[in-house]
Structures are given as structure tokens and as C-alpha cells.
Design an enzyme around this catalytic site. Structure first.
Site, mmCIF file in Angstrom:
data_model
loop_
_atom_site.group_PDB
_atom_site.id
_atom_site.type_symbol
_atom_site.label_atom_id
_atom_site.label_comp_id
_atom_site.label_asym_id
_atom_site.label_seq_id
_atom_site.Cartn_x
_atom_site.Cartn_y
_atom_site.Cartn_z
ATOM 1 N N THR A 171 -26.890 -4.450 33.285
ATOM 2 C CA THR A 171 -26.842 -3.602 32.098
ATOM 3 C C THR A 171 -25.583 -3.917 31.311
ATOM 4 O O THR A 171 -24.513 -4.106 31.878
ATOM 5 C CB THR A 171 -26.880 -2.108 32.472
ATOM 6 O OG1 THR A 171 -28.083 -1.852 33.188
ATOM 7 C CG2 THR A 171 -26.860 -1.217 31.236
ATOM 8 N N PHE A 211 -22.894 -2.673 28.513
ATOM 9 C CA PHE A 211 -22.343 -1.417 27.992
ATOM 10 C C PHE A 211 -21.406 -1.696 26.829
ATOM 11 O O PHE A 211 -20.736 -2.724 26.792
ATOM 12 C CB PHE A 211 -21.529 -0.695 29.078
ATOM 13 C CG PHE A 211 -22.356 -0.147 30.212
ATOM 14 C CD1 PHE A 211 -22.781 -0.965 31.243
ATOM 15 C CD2 PHE A 211 -22.698 1.195 30.257
ATOM 16 C CE1 PHE A 211 -23.547 -0.472 32.293
ATOM 17 C CE2 PHE A 211 -23.458 1.702 31.302
ATOM 18 C CZ PHE A 211 -23.885 0.871 32.319
#
Lengths: 285, 285
Positions: free
Chosen positions: B179, B181
Site C-alpha cells: 500500500t 501512503f
């Protein structure tokens, strides 16, 4: 296929009365037979395995954006887009016959639908919101279980199917709430669905990947732009196993039978690592 | 701001121990103070209103794609992207100390996490899956309530924070699960967070709309491509109140301080109906 069974069987996600059923009617006529499925993957599988003739799937909503899961299924199942339609999402307050608006204490619906009717809840602070897995399913539940003072938010079709009463029409906050649906079928199959013929301007949908170089997407769009083919929508999705690389889905105005579109697709194939035409269908306007 | 309070307070969505907290540590150092919030909107609001110094928000995952809600918040709140980082999503089987793997009967976690550990559940058919609203929250719950035979799936940080024991490390099916960010702060503020300085190659993120004409997106990308500026990601989102028109979010390699990038942004402003630079930050690799 006999004349009797020629009426298409259209799979969709949701309970009977879902907005997808309204889309199925728009795409295949009011007399369409429908196959409600619990999950989108089951909808795609039903068509791929021949259980259903076609599928009606939502692909984007003007408030929430794309239904990304269905973009992924379009890649993973070998189906063709043969039609598109748009449904205006109208939320209605629905209750069992006899219940009045003043008697409503709890309203069940899908959380997205509840969140799209905040003005109604602001005007009725005594009414509690309760999340349910499906809009049409919430009508089915209140009709079967009859919790005291319970209403639901769903489509007119849902009220009609479950014999419920519409207490208040069109309680959605934003009237510009539309969902676009695709009609899908197996490649090479002739479809009896009304909207599977192209009488007016056409759209084509493709999915492709580019080489991972500077300007690759610019050049890919050039294959269309340099031929005055207009892009209606671009969507990117992550590629499994290739972190930070993307698949691009493009809808553009044009018919795959036109020489200009053939040339553009040939040019795009030169530039792309991977290219598949997902379908050519009549533009819904 | 005194030297004492110079340590940034970073807001994130989720319980203590969420993957976003790991991102906050990567972006602002292990000693970062954190402010867990229930919803993404609260995270953005905390920074906009000055309750928090900065925010760590997930923007895309290599398996699931973009976190579209956060793209919408980037438009609606006037914050700047000042850093990015990537977290590999590692799911661990976590239980209260004393419980053995053979004693586990139920595993709680967010449905997405449960679905990313299907190999583990196939090898342990006696173990039941139970949906929970949050990965780290499921560790908190099993430690507080101690349901018999209950374990959770979450990050190492969550196990550490709640004093739980890791029964099995890295039970996720797909190791290519990352992921990305963003670190956000108010415009014009100097940020103390480690990653808010640009020492290496930079990326810039912009959001724009094009005139609704053929080739508009092609020309917009040309403003970058014709200057050899490489697009890392494109994302489209629907425009509220203008059905079937889109906002485009672009990440490209380049620093807003470079003349070439200034020229490209000037060119893009000529072509776009609307353009906003959302931030310039060090590329995470």
C-alpha cells in the site's frame, strides 16, 4: 434455441427489484427473464457457463465513480459488452400497506442509499437508519418479517415486486445520481436483447497495458486523438503481480466496423503490450 | 511551536496498530505521536483544523487499486502532499499469550484481510472466519474480551501495541501486496516529519479537468510527455453535478522547482478548465 426460450435470461447482482433489474428491462425489454445473483462474480460466471444468456452490470455511478470490481471481472472473464444504458437512481420510502409515514420509526436500506437521503432523515429526526445488505432486499425483509414501524428505501420496481406501498417518492438528496450499466454476453453469440443491436452512434471499450516508458499513455491516446476519435472515459486498475503498473480501460466513440477505428486499434496494438477489445455497442446518449 | 511540541502528531484512520500507523512511523520517525480516527474524513479534518500536524493516508494498494474516497478528500480539503511511502502488507495470525495454533477456532479480522489469507484457511478447515471492522481493532477485541479460541489477523505493530502473541507470521497469500501512503499537511506549514524533505528524485501530484472536447486528455498529457516528464499514475473520478465528466489526478516524476516542470504546469493550466497542484514530494522508489 427454440422460439419459446428465445427470450433472454439476464443475470444481475442483487435481489429482485434491484436497480440492475431496471437496467435489465431497459436493455432487454420489460418481459425479460431475470436471474438474481448474490455476487458480481456469480453474474459473470452465469453468462460464461451458459446458465444465463446475458448479464446487466453497473459500471459507474455519477456520484461514486466506477464499480472497480466489475472492471476486474471484465478482464478475467471472456465476455463482450453488447449494450449500455443509464438508470437514474431514484430512492423511494417504501412500507407494508397500512403503515403511514408518521408511524415509521426505522428505515432499512443499503448504507449507500441511506447516505443519499440525508435531507429526509434531517426532516424526520425521530426515524432511525438501519444498514441492510441490499436496497431491494430491505423491502423483501420488511414485507416478510414486518418489524413494527419499519420501512425501506429502494426502487419502484422493488415496491411493485414485493407488493409494498410507496410512502414517499424520490427522497434522494441529489437528482444527478445516475448509474451506467453494461449488457454482457458470450463472444460470438447472437443476442436477442433489444439493446444488442447498434442503430445509432456506437462506442467501443478496450483494455490495454503500455510499455513502462515515459509518454507511453500519451502515445496510446494519440492512436485515437490523431484520428479524431473521442475518449469518453479512462479507468486505470492495478496489474496483479506487477506492483505500480496499471491496466487502462478506455471507452471511445466509434464503431469497430469503421476503417478509422480499425486503424486506431491497429496503431494501439503496436504501442500496447496487451490489448483486448471488450465490446462495441450503441451509445446510450 | 516549542521544541517540546515539535514532534509531529500524525492522524490516521483505524485503531492503534493499523498499517497506517506503520506508514506514519516510516514517514515521521518511530517516535511519532499518532491520532487514530474512525473515518478518513476525520483524518483530513484533523489536519485542516490544526488538531493534528499531519496525516498518513493510504492512496493505493497493488491488489485492490486506489482508495477513491481519499482522492475525493484531496480535492475537498485544501491540504498538501509532502511525502509518500510504501508499506508491504504482511498479515500475521495473532492471539493472546498462551493460546496455541491448535487451539484456534475463530479468526477475526477485516474482511479484506481474511480474504487475503485463503491459503491459511484452506490448510486449517477447522478454523472459522469472522468479519470485524478493522484489523488492529480485532487484536484489541480478542485481548480485551478473550473469546475462547479466538485469534486475529493484523500487523506486527498491532500485536506489539496490545501485548498479543504472534502465532504465525506472514500468512498472506500474495507477497506482492503493498500500500502506498501520502503524508499530508496544511499548505505553507513547515513540517517536522522526516519524509517532508526532498533529498532524492521528486514526484508531483496534480488534479485537473479538461474541456469536454475530442483529444482533450491527449493534449493535457502532452504538456508532460512533450517535456519528457513521465506519468507514474492517472486516476479519474466523477465530477459532482456534471454527470459523465471527470476529474483527473496525475502523479508524475519531477520537482515543481524545476523550470521544465514549471513550463509543463503552465502549459497544462492553458489546456485545463481547472488545475491544482496537490503536492511535490520525494519519490519513495
Amino acid at each position: 434455441m427454440s422460439a419459446r426460450s428465445a427470450r433472454p435470461l439476464v443475470a444481475f447482482q442483487g435481489e429482485l427489484g434491484a436497480f440492475s433489474q431496471q437496467a435489465a428491462r431497459q436493455l432487454a425489454g420489460d418481459s425479460v427473464r431475470v436471474l438474481p445473483c448474490e455476487r458480481f462474480e456469480q453474474v459473470f460466471r452465469a453468462v460464461a457457463e451458459g446458465t444465463a444468456t446475458a448479464a446487466a452490470i453497473p459500471i459507474e455511478n455519477t456520484l461514486h465513480g466506477s464499480v472497480h470490481e466489475n472492471y476486474d471481472h471484465l478482464l478475467n472473464f471472456d465476455l463482450r459488452i453488447v449494450g449500455e444504458t443509464r438508470v437514474r437512481i431514484v430512492h423511494n420510502l417504501i412500507a407494508p400497506p397500512g403503515l403511514t409515514l408518521a408511524q415509521v420509526r426505522t428505515v432499512y436500506s443499503h448504507p449507500v442509499a441511506l447516505n443519499q437521503c440525508l435531507d429526509f432523515f434531517a426532516e424526520h429526526p425521530e426515524v432511525r437508519r438501519e444498514s441492510f445488505y441490499d436496497t431491494a432486499g430491505s423491502v423483501k425483509m420488511i414485507m416478510e418479517k414486518r418489524p413494527p414501524g419499519a420501512a425501506a428505501i429502494a426502487s419502484m420496481v422493488a415496491a411493485e415486486i414485493y407488493g409494498a406501498h410507496v410512502l414517499k417518492k424520490s427522497i434522494e438528496d441529489d437528482r444527478e445520481n445516475h448509474t451506467r450499466f453494461f449488457l454482457l454476453q458470450k463472444p460470438g453469440k447472437k443476442c436477442e436483447a433489444a439493446k444488442a443491436r447498434i442503430d445509432g452512434p456506437a462506442k467501443t471499450t478496450v483494455v490495454f497495458t503500455t510499455k513502462n516508458t515515459a509518454g507511453a499513455l500519451f502515445r496510446a491516446l494519440g492512436a485515437l486523438a490523431l484520428r479524431d476519435l473521442s475518449v469518453a472515459k479512462i479507468e486505470s486498475r492495478p496489474m496483479r503481480g506487477r506492483p505500480w503498473e496499471y491496466l487502462f480501460y478506455l471507452d471511445f466513440h466509434g464503431h469497430t466496423g469503421d476503417q478509422k477505428v480499425k486503424n486506431a486499434l491497429g496503431h494501439l496494438a503496436e504501442l500496447a503490450d496487451f490489448l483486448r477489445v471488450l465490446g462495441c455497442y450503441e451509445a446510450s446518449g
